[in-house]
Design a protein around this motif. Structure first.
Motif, PDB file in Angstrom:
ATOM      1  N   ASP A   1       5.398   1.750 -11.907  1.00 45.27           N
ATOM      2  CA  ASP A   1       6.367   1.208 -12.862  1.00 45.27           C
ATOM      3  C   ASP A   1       7.192   0.082 -12.259  1.00 45.27           C
ATOM      4  O   ASP A   1       7.611  -0.853 -12.962  1.00 45.27           O
ATOM      5  CB  ASP A   1       7.284   2.318 -13.376  1.00 45.27           C
ATOM      6  N   ALA A   2       7.440   0.152 -10.956  1.00 45.19           N
ATOM      7  CA  ALA A   2       8.168  -0.938 -10.292  1.00 45.19           C
ATOM      8  C   ALA A   2       7.350  -2.226 -10.348  1.00 45.19           C
ATOM      9  O   ALA A   2       7.891  -3.309 -10.617  1.00 45.19           O
ATOM     10  CB  ALA A   2       8.474  -0.562  -8.845  1.00 45.19           C
ATOM     11  N   PHE A   3       6.055  -2.120 -10.111  1.00 42.09           N
ATOM     12  CA  PHE A   3       5.185  -3.288 -10.225  1.00 42.09           C
ATOM     13  C   PHE A   3       5.217  -3.841 -11.648  1.00 42.09           C
ATOM     14  O   PHE A   3       5.345  -5.060 -11.868  1.00 42.09           O
ATOM     15  CB  PHE A   3       3.743  -2.919  -9.859  1.00 42.09           C
ATOM     16  N   ARG A   4       5.127  -2.935 -12.612  1.00 39.55           N
ATOM     17  CA  ARG A   4       5.109  -3.357 -14.019  1.00 39.55           C
ATOM     18  C   ARG A   4       6.414  -4.064 -14.392  1.00 39.55           C
ATOM     19  O   ARG A   4       6.395  -5.138 -15.007  1.00 39.55           O
ATOM     20  CB  ARG A   4       4.908  -2.130 -14.911  1.00 39.55           C
ATOM     21  N   ASP A   5       7.549  -3.468 -14.012  1.00 42.52           N
ATOM     22  CA  ASP A   5       8.841  -4.050 -14.374  1.00 42.52           C
ATOM     23  C   ASP A   5       9.099  -5.381 -13.684  1.00 42.52           C
ATOM     24  O   ASP A   5       9.847  -6.225 -14.194  1.00 42.52           O
ATOM     25  CB  ASP A   5       9.971  -3.066 -14.044  1.00 42.52           C
ATOM     26  N   MET A   6       8.491  -5.572 -12.515  1.00 44.99           N
ATOM     27  CA  MET A   6       8.644  -6.837 -11.784  1.00 44.99           C
ATOM     28  C   MET A   6       7.566  -7.845 -12.177  1.00 44.99           C
ATOM     29  O   MET A   6       7.444  -8.898 -11.566  1.00 44.99           O
ATOM     30  CB  MET A   6       8.596  -6.563 -10.278  1.00 44.99           C
ATOM     31  N   LYS A   7       6.777  -7.467 -13.194  1.00 42.13           N
ATOM     32  CA  LYS A   7       5.692  -8.341 -13.673  1.00 42.13           C
ATOM     33  C   LYS A   7       4.687  -8.662 -12.556  1.00 42.13           C
ATOM     34  O   LYS A   7       4.167  -9.785 -12.460  1.00 42.13           O
ATOM     35  CB  LYS A   7       6.281  -9.655 -14.220  1.00 42.13           C
ATOM     36  N   LYS A   8       4.424  -7.683 -11.738  1.00 41.14           N
ATOM     37  CA  LYS A   8       3.449  -7.813 -10.648  1.00 41.14           C
ATOM     38  C   LYS A   8       2.300  -6.846 -10.896  1.00 41.14           C
ATOM     39  O   LYS A   8       2.415  -5.884 -11.653  1.00 41.14           O
ATOM     40  CB  LYS A   8       4.100  -7.499  -9.298  1.00 41.14           C
ATOM     41  N   LYS A   9       1.172  -7.084 -10.221  1.00 43.82           N
ATOM     42  CA  LYS A   9       0.014  -6.216 -10.361  1.00 43.82           C
ATOM     43  C   LYS A   9      -0.313  -5.534  -9.035  1.00 43.82           C
ATOM     44  O   LYS A   9      -0.190  -6.128  -7.971  1.00 43.82           O
ATOM     45  CB  LYS A   9      -1.199  -7.007 -10.851  1.00 43.82           C
ATOM     46  N   TYR A  10      -0.707  -4.279  -9.130  1.00 46.51           N
ATOM     47  CA  TYR A  10      -1.167  -3.542  -7.954  1.00 46.51           C
ATOM     48  C   TYR A  10      -2.639  -3.195  -8.171  1.00 46.51           C
ATOM     49  O   TYR A  10      -3.163  -3.263  -9.278  1.00 46.51           O
ATOM     50  CB  TYR A  10      -0.353  -2.261  -7.753  1.00 46.51           C
ATOM     51  N   LYS A  11      -3.304  -2.814  -7.100  1.00 54.46           N
ATOM     52  CA  LYS A  11      -4.695  -2.379  -7.194  1.00 54.46           C
ATOM     53  C   LYS A  11      -4.789  -0.917  -6.799  1.00 54.46           C
ATOM     54  O   LYS A  11      -4.080  -0.457  -5.899  1.00 54.46           O
ATOM     55  CB  LYS A  11      -5.583  -3.224  -6.280  1.00 54.46           C
ATOM     56  N   ASP A  12      -5.669  -0.201  -7.461  1.00 55.23           N
ATOM     57  CA  ASP A  12      -5.822   1.225  -7.172  1.00 55.23           C
ATOM     58  C   ASP A  12      -6.250   1.463  -5.718  1.00 55.23           C
ATOM     59  O   ASP A  12      -5.911   2.483  -5.128  1.00 55.23           O
ATOM     60  CB  ASP A  12      -6.843   1.856  -8.115  1.00 55.23           C
ATOM     61  N   GLU A  13      -6.950   0.494  -5.139  1.00 55.77           N
ATOM     62  CA  GLU A  13      -7.409   0.643  -3.750  1.00 55.77           C
ATOM     63  C   GLU A  13      -6.247   0.572  -2.756  1.00 55.77           C
ATOM     64  O   GLU A  13      -6.413   0.876  -1.584  1.00 55.77           O
ATOM     65  CB  GLU A  13      -8.435  -0.432  -3.410  1.00 55.77           C
ATOM     66  N   TRP A  14      -5.074   0.194  -3.243  1.00 51.42           N
ATOM     67  CA  TRP A  14      -3.902   0.173  -2.369  1.00 51.42           C
ATOM     68  C   TRP A  14      -3.278   1.563  -2.224  1.00 51.42           C
ATOM     69  O   TRP A  14      -2.345   1.755  -1.445  1.00 51.42           O
ATOM     70  CB  TRP A  14      -2.845  -0.784  -2.917  1.00 51.42           C
ATOM     71  N   ILE A  15      -3.772   2.523  -2.990  1.00 56.81           N
ATOM     72  CA  ILE A  15      -3.254   3.897  -2.918  1.00 56.81           C
ATOM     73  C   ILE A  15      -4.207   4.735  -2.065  1.00 56.81           C
ATOM     74  O   ILE A  15      -5.392   4.869  -2.385  1.00 56.81           O
ATOM     75  CB  ILE A  15      -3.118   4.503  -4.325  1.00 56.81           C
ATOM     76  N   TYR A  16      -3.679   5.281  -0.978  1.00 58.70           N
ATOM     77  CA  TYR A  16      -4.515   6.006  -0.020  1.00 58.70           C
ATOM     78  C   TYR A  16      -4.057   7.460   0.038  1.00 58.70           C
ATOM     79  O   TYR A  16      -2.896   7.748   0.338  1.00 58.70           O
ATOM     80  CB  TYR A  16      -4.390   5.359   1.361  1.00 58.70           C
ATOM     81  N   GLU A  17      -4.955   8.378  -0.265  1.00 59.69           N
ATOM     82  CA  GLU A  17      -4.627   9.807  -0.276  1.00 59.69           C
ATOM     83  C   GLU A  17      -5.055  10.468   1.032  1.00 59.69           C
ATOM     84  O   GLU A  17      -6.182  10.262   1.503  1.00 59.69           O
ATOM     85  CB  GLU A  17      -5.327  10.499  -1.445  1.00 59.69           C
TER      86      GLU A  17
ATOM     87  N   PHE B   1       0.843  -1.193   0.000  1.00 56.28           N
ATOM     88  CA  PHE B   1       0.000   0.000   0.000  1.00 56.28           C
ATOM     89  C   PHE B   1       0.882   1.249   0.000  1.00 56.28           C
ATOM     90  O   PHE B   1       2.002   1.238   0.532  1.00 56.28           O
ATOM     91  CB  PHE B   1      -0.898   0.018   1.238  1.00 56.28           C
ATOM     92  N   MET B   2       0.365   2.317  -0.582  1.00 59.07           N
ATOM     93  CA  MET B   2       1.070   3.604  -0.544  1.00 59.07           C
ATOM     94  C   MET B   2       0.171   4.681   0.029  1.00 59.07           C
ATOM     95  O   MET B   2      -0.960   4.855  -0.418  1.00 59.07           O
ATOM     96  CB  MET B   2       1.554   4.035  -1.932  1.00 59.07           C
ATOM     97  N   ILE B   3       0.690   5.408   1.022  1.00 57.42           N
ATOM     98  CA  ILE B   3      -0.017   6.565   1.590  1.00 57.42           C
ATOM     99  C   ILE B   3       0.603   7.812   0.979  1.00 57.42           C
ATOM    100  O   ILE B   3       1.794   8.065   1.138  1.00 57.42           O
ATOM    101  CB  ILE B   3       0.087   6.606   3.123  1.00 57.42           C
ATOM    102  N   THR B   4      -0.209   8.579   0.284  1.00 56.36           N
ATOM    103  CA  THR B   4       0.287   9.736  -0.443  1.00 56.36           C
ATOM    104  C   THR B   4      -0.645  10.923  -0.222  1.00 56.36           C
ATOM    105  O   THR B   4      -1.607  10.845   0.539  1.00 56.36           O
ATOM    106  CB  THR B   4       0.421   9.407  -1.942  1.00 56.36           C
ATOM    107  N   VAL B   5      -0.332  12.036  -0.878  1.00 59.60           N
ATOM    108  CA  VAL B   5      -1.233  13.189  -0.881  1.00 59.60           C
ATOM    109  C   VAL B   5      -2.027  13.152  -2.174  1.00 59.60           C
ATOM    110  O   VAL B   5      -1.939  12.188  -2.936  1.00 59.60           O
ATOM    111  CB  VAL B   5      -0.452  14.522  -0.737  1.00 59.60           C
ATOM    112  N   ASP B   6      -2.812  14.169  -2.429  1.00 56.18           N
ATOM    113  CA  ASP B   6      -3.624  14.232  -3.642  1.00 56.18           C
ATOM    114  C   ASP B   6      -2.768  13.903  -4.869  1.00 56.18           C
ATOM    115  O   ASP B   6      -1.753  14.550  -5.119  1.00 56.18           O
ATOM    116  CB  ASP B   6      -4.232  15.630  -3.770  1.00 56.18           C
ATOM    117  N   ARG B   7      -3.179  12.908  -5.631  1.00 52.85           N
ATOM    118  CA  ARG B   7      -2.352  12.426  -6.741  1.00 52.85           C
ATOM    119  C   ARG B   7      -2.238  13.425  -7.893  1.00 52.85           C
ATOM    120  O   ARG B   7      -1.429  13.231  -8.806  1.00 52.85           O
ATOM    121  CB  ARG B   7      -2.873  11.079  -7.258  1.00 52.85           C
TER     122      ARG B   7
END
Length: 333
Positions: free
Chosen positions: A204-220, A184-190
């Motif tokens: 991009d790190a997920f993409r290069d490692m051939k992994k998938k992330y979910k948008d719900e893992w990003i918390y603003e 998960f990533m805690i950030t400010v307004d994207r």
């Protein structure tokens, strides 16, 4: 006590920017407002400093610096580094704390103009939609200014900052390589540059490692300790493997919450921050983070503003500095 442009603006019930434009006969002010401002200035016998001396020929050896806050040691370090740089050059530094509010940033800009500073360094607020008329005004009066740490989109000015994309990429890739998947990533307004760059590095790190992330893992949220603690209360329900934050202060909020509910770091959840403030390495659980090269960034900022003052640097570029990954005990390896 000397009357200032803020006094004029208050009595005329207009912004400082509008008052300044009226007094300097600039376009964009209706005649009724202009006359109102001019009449008040005459009644109070207002004489602006900037009209008394030419900023191009009168050297005050004074620079203005505006930061959003100083409770976060990251910004306090910027102030101290800039102060030392200018002190060594014989300059005086005036600085203001905007409280992360654009109206306060505007206030300090006009105060600095009143005090005849030769240039201004601005660490922008986290405002997504903001009245940037004070910056356009600086352009009109040819006052040298630059951005530090981030910038306002659409304002042509030099900026010195860390490559936030690269730092976020490094920390995310490190976690993925060490078996973490649900990060998960805690950030400010994207929509903000500081958030957008970090999120791009994360994705991009997920993409290069051939992994998938979910948008719900990003918390603003807001970038402070309390909101880090609060965000963790919601994120923990989704059973994360790791939590990345966009600054160390947020990460400390995460660590405090996890300690309060007796979740072990990093055995159960890894936590990583960004900035490498002084407390990161000496906290109860030394924090894995990304170091921003503050000394180098500040030295470059001083170099650029002085070049602009001497009319040697008239470009509008972003100067990126390379971050450094600092792996400590808060992440599982």
């Amino acid at each position: 006590m000397r009357v200032t442009i803020k006094d004029i603006a208050k009595l005329a019930d207009v912004s400082v920017t509008t008052a300044s434009m009226a007094l300097n006969n600039k376009k964009g002010v209706n005649e009724e407002t202009r006359l109102k401002v001019l009449n008040i200035s005459k009644e109070l016998d207002y004489h602006p400093n900037k009209n008394a001396r030419s900023l191009k020929t009168y050297k005050t050896l004074t620079i203005g610096l505006i930061v959003p806050e100083i409770t976060n040691p990251y910004f306090a370090s910027i102030v101290e580094c800039i102060r030392k740089e200018f002190e060594n050059l014989g300059y005086t530094l005036l600085f203001g704390v905007s409280g992360d509010e654009i109206k306060n940033e505007q206030k300090y800009v006009f105060e600095f103009i009143e005090r005849n500073v030769e240039g201004i360094i601005i660490v922008p607020t986290n405002a997504v939609i903001a009245d940037l008329s004070h910056l356009y005004y600086l352009k009109r009066i040819k006052m040298p200014f630059i951005f530090l740490a981030t910038k306002y989109e659409g304002i042509p000015a030099n900026c010195v900052m860390t490559d936030l994309y690269n730092g976020s990429y490094l920390i995310t890739k490190h976690l993925l390589e060490n078996g973490h998947e649900k990060i998960f990533m805690i950030t400010v307004d994207r929509r903000l540059l500081t958030s957008n760059m970090r999120l791009n590095g994360y994705m991009d790190a997920f993409r290069d490692m051939k992994k998938k992330y979910k948008d719900e893992w990003i918390y603003e949220t807001l970038p402070d300790f309390e909101h880090g603690y609060e965000a963790s209360q919601k994120i923990i329900q989704k059973k994360p493997d790791a939590i990345i934050t966009i600054n160390d202060i947020l990460a400390f909020g995460v660590l405090k919450f996890l300690k309060d509910i007796k979740i072990k770091v990093p055995e159960e959840i890894s936590v990583a921050g960004y900035d490498d403030i002084i407390f990161a390495s000496i906290s109860e659980t030394p924090l894995t983070t990304v170091r921003q090269p503050i000394e180098s960034i500040c030295a470059k900022a001083v170099e650029l503003i002085l070049k602009e003052i001497r009319c040697e640097e008239l470009t509008s570029e972003i100067y990126y500095f390379k971050p450094e990954l600092k792996i400590r005990d808060s992440t599982r390896q």
